[in-house]
Write a protein that holds these residues in place. Sequence first.
Motif, PDB file in Angstrom:
ATOM      1  N   LEU A 155       0.869  -1.178  -0.059  1.00 25.05           N
ATOM      2  CA  LEU A 155       0.046   0.193  -0.021  1.00 25.05           C
ATOM      3  C   LEU A 155       0.738   1.071   0.123  1.00 25.05           C
ATOM      4  O   LEU A 155       1.738   1.316   0.858  1.00 25.05           O
ATOM      5  CB  LEU A 155      -0.979   0.077   1.317  1.00 25.05           C
ATOM      6  N   GLN A 156       0.820   2.076  -0.933  1.00 22.53           N
ATOM      7  CA  GLN A 156       1.432   3.474  -1.196  1.00 22.53           C
ATOM      8  C   GLN A 156       0.891   4.413  -0.261  1.00 22.53           C
ATOM      9  O   GLN A 156      -0.453   4.444  -0.230  1.00 22.53           O
ATOM     10  CB  GLN A 156       1.421   3.808  -2.333  1.00 22.53           C
ATOM     11  N   VAL A 157       1.508   5.266   0.561  1.00 27.11           N
ATOM     12  CA  VAL A 157       1.011   6.374   1.076  1.00 27.11           C
ATOM     13  C   VAL A 157       0.968   7.508   0.379  1.00 27.11           C
ATOM     14  O   VAL A 157       2.054   7.975  -0.167  1.00 27.11           O
ATOM     15  CB  VAL A 157       1.971   6.602   2.436  1.00 27.11           C
ATOM     16  N   LEU A 158      -0.130   7.748   0.329  1.00 29.18           N
ATOM     17  CA  LEU A 158      -0.408   9.414  -0.245  1.00 29.18           C
ATOM     18  C   LEU A 158      -0.892  10.383   0.615  1.00 29.18           C
ATOM     19  O   LEU A 158      -1.920  10.016   1.582  1.00 29.18           O
ATOM     20  CB  LEU A 158      -1.444   9.489  -1.493  1.00 29.18           C
ATOM     21  N   HIS A 159      -0.092  11.581   0.910  1.00 32.33           N
ATOM     22  CA  HIS A 159      -0.293  12.612   1.772  1.00 32.33           C
ATOM     23  C   HIS A 159      -1.611  13.243   1.123  1.00 32.33           C
ATOM     24  O   HIS A 159      -1.406  13.844   0.052  1.00 32.33           O
ATOM     25  CB  HIS A 159       0.760  13.552   1.830  1.00 32.33           C
ATOM     26  N   THR A 160      -2.779  13.238   1.751  1.00 35.89           N
ATOM     27  CA  THR A 160      -3.937  14.119   1.032  1.00 35.89           C
ATOM     28  C   THR A 160      -4.697  14.908   1.979  1.00 35.89           C
ATOM     29  O   THR A 160      -5.789  14.605   2.804  1.00 35.89           O
ATOM     30  CB  THR A 160      -5.024  12.925   0.571  1.00 35.89           C
ATOM     31  N   PRO A 161      -3.888  15.965   2.445  1.00 35.70           N
ATOM     32  CA  PRO A 161      -4.455  16.961   3.410  1.00 35.70           C
ATOM     33  C   PRO A 161      -5.732  17.783   2.826  1.00 35.70           C
ATOM     34  O   PRO A 161      -5.824  17.613   1.637  1.00 35.70           O
ATOM     35  CB  PRO A 161      -3.080  18.071   3.697  1.00 35.70           C
ATOM     36  N   PRO A 165      -4.684  18.218   8.334  1.00 36.31           N
ATOM     37  CA  PRO A 165      -3.307  18.316   7.894  1.00 36.31           C
ATOM     38  C   PRO A 165      -2.734  17.156   7.473  1.00 36.31           C
ATOM     39  O   PRO A 165      -1.724  16.999   6.614  1.00 36.31           O
ATOM     40  CB  PRO A 165      -2.739  19.293   8.814  1.00 36.31           C
ATOM     41  N   GLY A 166      -3.027  16.231   8.205  1.00 32.22           N
ATOM     42  CA  GLY A 166      -2.195  14.952   8.379  1.00 32.22           C
ATOM     43  C   GLY A 166      -3.056  13.556   7.689  1.00 32.22           C
ATOM     44  O   GLY A 166      -2.887  12.601   7.836  1.00 32.22           O
ATOM     45  N   GLY A 167      -3.840  14.066   6.898  1.00 26.67           N
ATOM     46  CA  GLY A 167      -4.816  13.272   6.250  1.00 26.67           C
ATOM     47  C   GLY A 167      -3.936  12.449   5.076  1.00 26.67           C
ATOM     48  O   GLY A 167      -3.342  13.029   4.667  1.00 26.67           O
ATOM     49  N   ILE A 168      -4.258  10.908   5.302  1.00 24.71           N
ATOM     50  CA  ILE A 168      -3.547  10.318   4.074  1.00 24.71           C
ATOM     51  C   ILE A 168      -4.480   9.236   3.534  1.00 24.71           C
ATOM     52  O   ILE A 168      -5.499   9.073   3.947  1.00 24.71           O
ATOM     53  CB  ILE A 168      -2.493   9.164   4.764  1.00 24.71           C
ATOM     54  N   SER A 169      -4.342   8.916   2.353  1.00 21.86           N
ATOM     55  CA  SER A 169      -4.807   7.779   1.734  1.00 21.86           C
ATOM     56  C   SER A 169      -4.030   6.656   1.327  1.00 21.86           C
ATOM     57  O   SER A 169      -2.884   6.868   1.317  1.00 21.86           O
ATOM     58  CB  SER A 169      -5.497   8.467   0.208  1.00 21.86           C
ATOM     59  N   LEU A 170      -4.408   5.543   1.018  1.00 28.18           N
ATOM     60  CA  LEU A 170      -3.634   4.526   0.578  1.00 28.18           C
ATOM     61  C   LEU A 170      -4.024   3.800  -0.531  1.00 28.18           C
ATOM     62  O   LEU A 170      -5.146   3.712  -0.893  1.00 28.18           O
ATOM     63  CB  LEU A 170      -3.514   3.163   1.853  1.00 28.18           C
ATOM     64  N   TRP A 171      -2.885   3.589  -1.458  1.00 30.24           N
ATOM     65  CA  TRP A 171      -3.356   3.452  -2.768  1.00 30.24           C
ATOM     66  C   TRP A 171      -2.603   1.919  -3.020  1.00 30.24           C
ATOM     67  O   TRP A 171      -1.559   1.587  -2.809  1.00 30.24           O
ATOM     68  CB  TRP A 171      -2.530   4.339  -3.634  1.00 30.24           C
ATOM     69  N   GLU A 172      -3.502   0.818  -3.330  1.00 33.96           N
ATOM     70  CA  GLU A 172      -2.813  -0.343  -3.710  1.00 33.96           C
ATOM     71  C   GLU A 172      -3.343  -0.503  -5.426  1.00 33.96           C
ATOM     72  O   GLU A 172      -3.883  -0.610  -5.837  1.00 33.96           O
ATOM     73  CB  GLU A 172      -3.853  -1.516  -3.226  1.00 33.96           C
ATOM     74  N   ALA A 173      -1.766  -0.223  -6.013  1.00 34.24           N
ATOM     75  CA  ALA A 173      -1.933  -0.006  -7.455  1.00 34.24           C
ATOM     76  C   ALA A 173      -2.119  -1.242  -7.898  1.00 34.24           C
ATOM     77  O   ALA A 173      -2.973  -1.469  -9.027  1.00 34.24           O
ATOM     78  CB  ALA A 173      -0.442   0.243  -7.811  1.00 34.24           C
ATOM     79  N   ALA A 174      -1.805  -2.196  -7.406  1.00 32.79           N
ATOM     80  CA  ALA A 174      -2.079  -3.856  -8.236  1.00 32.79           C
ATOM     81  C   ALA A 174      -3.526  -4.036  -8.268  1.00 32.79           C
ATOM     82  O   ALA A 174      -3.876  -4.625  -9.261  1.00 32.79           O
ATOM     83  CB  ALA A 174      -1.294  -4.812  -7.464  1.00 32.79           C
ATOM     84  N   PHE A 179      -7.788   3.683  -0.646  1.00 33.09           N
ATOM     85  CA  PHE A 179      -8.685   3.816   0.664  1.00 33.09           C
ATOM     86  C   PHE A 179      -8.412   5.426   1.200  1.00 33.09           C
ATOM     87  O   PHE A 179      -7.178   5.771   1.156  1.00 33.09           O
ATOM     88  CB  PHE A 179      -8.016   3.090   1.652  1.00 33.09           C
ATOM     89  N   SER A 180      -9.341   6.200   0.977  1.00 31.00           N
ATOM     90  CA  SER A 180      -9.245   7.724   0.802  1.00 31.00           C
ATOM     91  C   SER A 180      -9.457   8.127   2.273  1.00 31.00           C
ATOM     92  O   SER A 180      -9.464   9.648   2.247  1.00 31.00           O
ATOM     93  CB  SER A 180     -10.376   8.233  -0.067  1.00 31.00           C
ATOM     94  N   GLY A 181      -9.916   7.600   3.416  1.00 31.16           N
ATOM     95  CA  GLY A 181     -10.172   8.235   4.813  1.00 31.16           C
ATOM     96  C   GLY A 181     -11.343   9.317   4.619  1.00 31.16           C
ATOM     97  O   GLY A 181     -12.147   9.022   3.803  1.00 31.16           O
ATOM     98  N   ASP A 182     -10.977  10.489   4.915  1.00 31.22           N
ATOM     99  CA  ASP A 182     -12.173  11.210   4.922  1.00 31.22           C
ATOM    100  C   ASP A 182     -11.928  12.476   3.850  1.00 31.22           C
ATOM    101  O   ASP A 182     -12.852  13.307   3.941  1.00 31.22           O
ATOM    102  CB  ASP A 182     -12.307  12.115   6.343  1.00 31.22           C
ATOM    103  N   ILE A 183     -10.963  12.385   2.984  1.00 31.42           N
ATOM    104  CA  ILE A 183     -10.877  13.389   2.043  1.00 31.42           C
ATOM    105  C   ILE A 183     -11.952  13.091   0.932  1.00 31.42           C
ATOM    106  O   ILE A 183     -12.405  14.091   0.123  1.00 31.42           O
ATOM    107  CB  ILE A 183      -9.492  13.331   1.320  1.00 31.42           C
ATOM    108  N   LEU A 184     -12.317  12.093   0.796  1.00 30.56           N
ATOM    109  CA  LEU A 184     -13.407  11.762  -0.268  1.00 30.56           C
ATOM    110  C   LEU A 184     -14.112  10.174   0.117  1.00 30.56           C
ATOM    111  O   LEU A 184     -13.603   9.265   0.529  1.00 30.56           O
ATOM    112  CB  LEU A 184     -12.733  11.204  -1.641  1.00 30.56           C
ATOM    113  N   TYR A 185     -15.547  10.626   0.279  1.00 30.51           N
ATOM    114  CA  TYR A 185     -16.738   9.330   0.421  1.00 30.51           C
ATOM    115  C   TYR A 185     -17.569  10.148  -0.083  1.00 30.51           C
ATOM    116  O   TYR A 185     -17.838  11.164  -0.623  1.00 30.51           O
ATOM    117  CB  TYR A 185     -16.420   9.058   1.982  1.00 30.51           C
ATOM    118  N   ASP A 186     -18.686   8.978  -0.398  1.00 25.38           N
ATOM    119  CA  ASP A 186     -19.621   9.506  -0.839  1.00 25.38           C
ATOM    120  C   ASP A 186     -20.984   9.983   0.075  1.00 25.38           C
ATOM    121  O   ASP A 186     -22.001   9.114   0.379  1.00 25.38           O
ATOM    122  CB  ASP A 186     -20.319   8.188  -1.946  1.00 25.38           C
TER     123      ASP A 186
END
Length: 244
Positions: A155-161, A165-174, A179-186
């Motif tokens: 899982l790659q860590v993307l800093h998505t503030p 300020p310390g919000g991260i998303s995790l990206w599984e490229a394969a 996994f977007s946390g609270d920066i984006l949900y429906d």
Amino acid sequence: MKIVSRDQWFEVEHRHDGICLIHEPYIRPFYRCNLWHIQGRERDALIDSGSGLVSLREQLPWLTERPLLAVASHTHFDHIAGHHEFPERLVHPAEADILAAPTGANTLAKDFVGDEMFEAHPDCPLCYAEYRVKAAPATRLIEEGDVLDLGDRVLQVLHTPGHSPGGISLWEAATQTLFSGDILYDGPLIEDAYHSNLEDYAQSLARLRQLPVRNVHGGHFPSFSGERMHELIGQWFNDHPQLT
Ligand SMILES: [Zn+2]
Ligand SMILES: [Zn+2]
């Protein structure tokens, strides 16, 4: 209010690709955090740990039968209050101080924890009446570009503030899974917390939009497709024309 026994408090839903959703169905949707469990060959990751009202370790003992990285997508109370139960705790440096010394104010618990948050209370009378998030100092800081290696998956860590300020998303490229946390949900996004920043928000969404995403598992509300992600981000920029 209706009381629910502790062993009914969590619900576990198995998804594809060794991903499992854990949530607290008696917390109303807007307040209900999605806990994402990702199984790897050597270790597992748990993204967020929920309200902390009922012990995850006691109710879901399988969680700690294998090495587990307890990641904080960010440090609002609904995402981190169970972290103190796990030995390996990961957070972005910009919110490490909150995980180490959480308060009602810096975790937003003071603004949100109240009766309207619940469909039912768990059978521990003081756990909500005297609600407190326990300190869970990080054992590892994770920043943009870091990877969480679970053995057969990374899982790659993307800093998505922006939301915080310390919000991260995790990206599984394969598997093209985000996994977007609270920066984006429906659902209704929060961009006006005390440490939110709209320009950061816009940059984070612009960046997520570039990824070849197939599935998004967010911090709240149901998961959605990459197509829906583009709709949601497009809608957000329409609502914030000054930031496009
Ligand atoms: Zn949040
Ligand atoms: Zn949240």
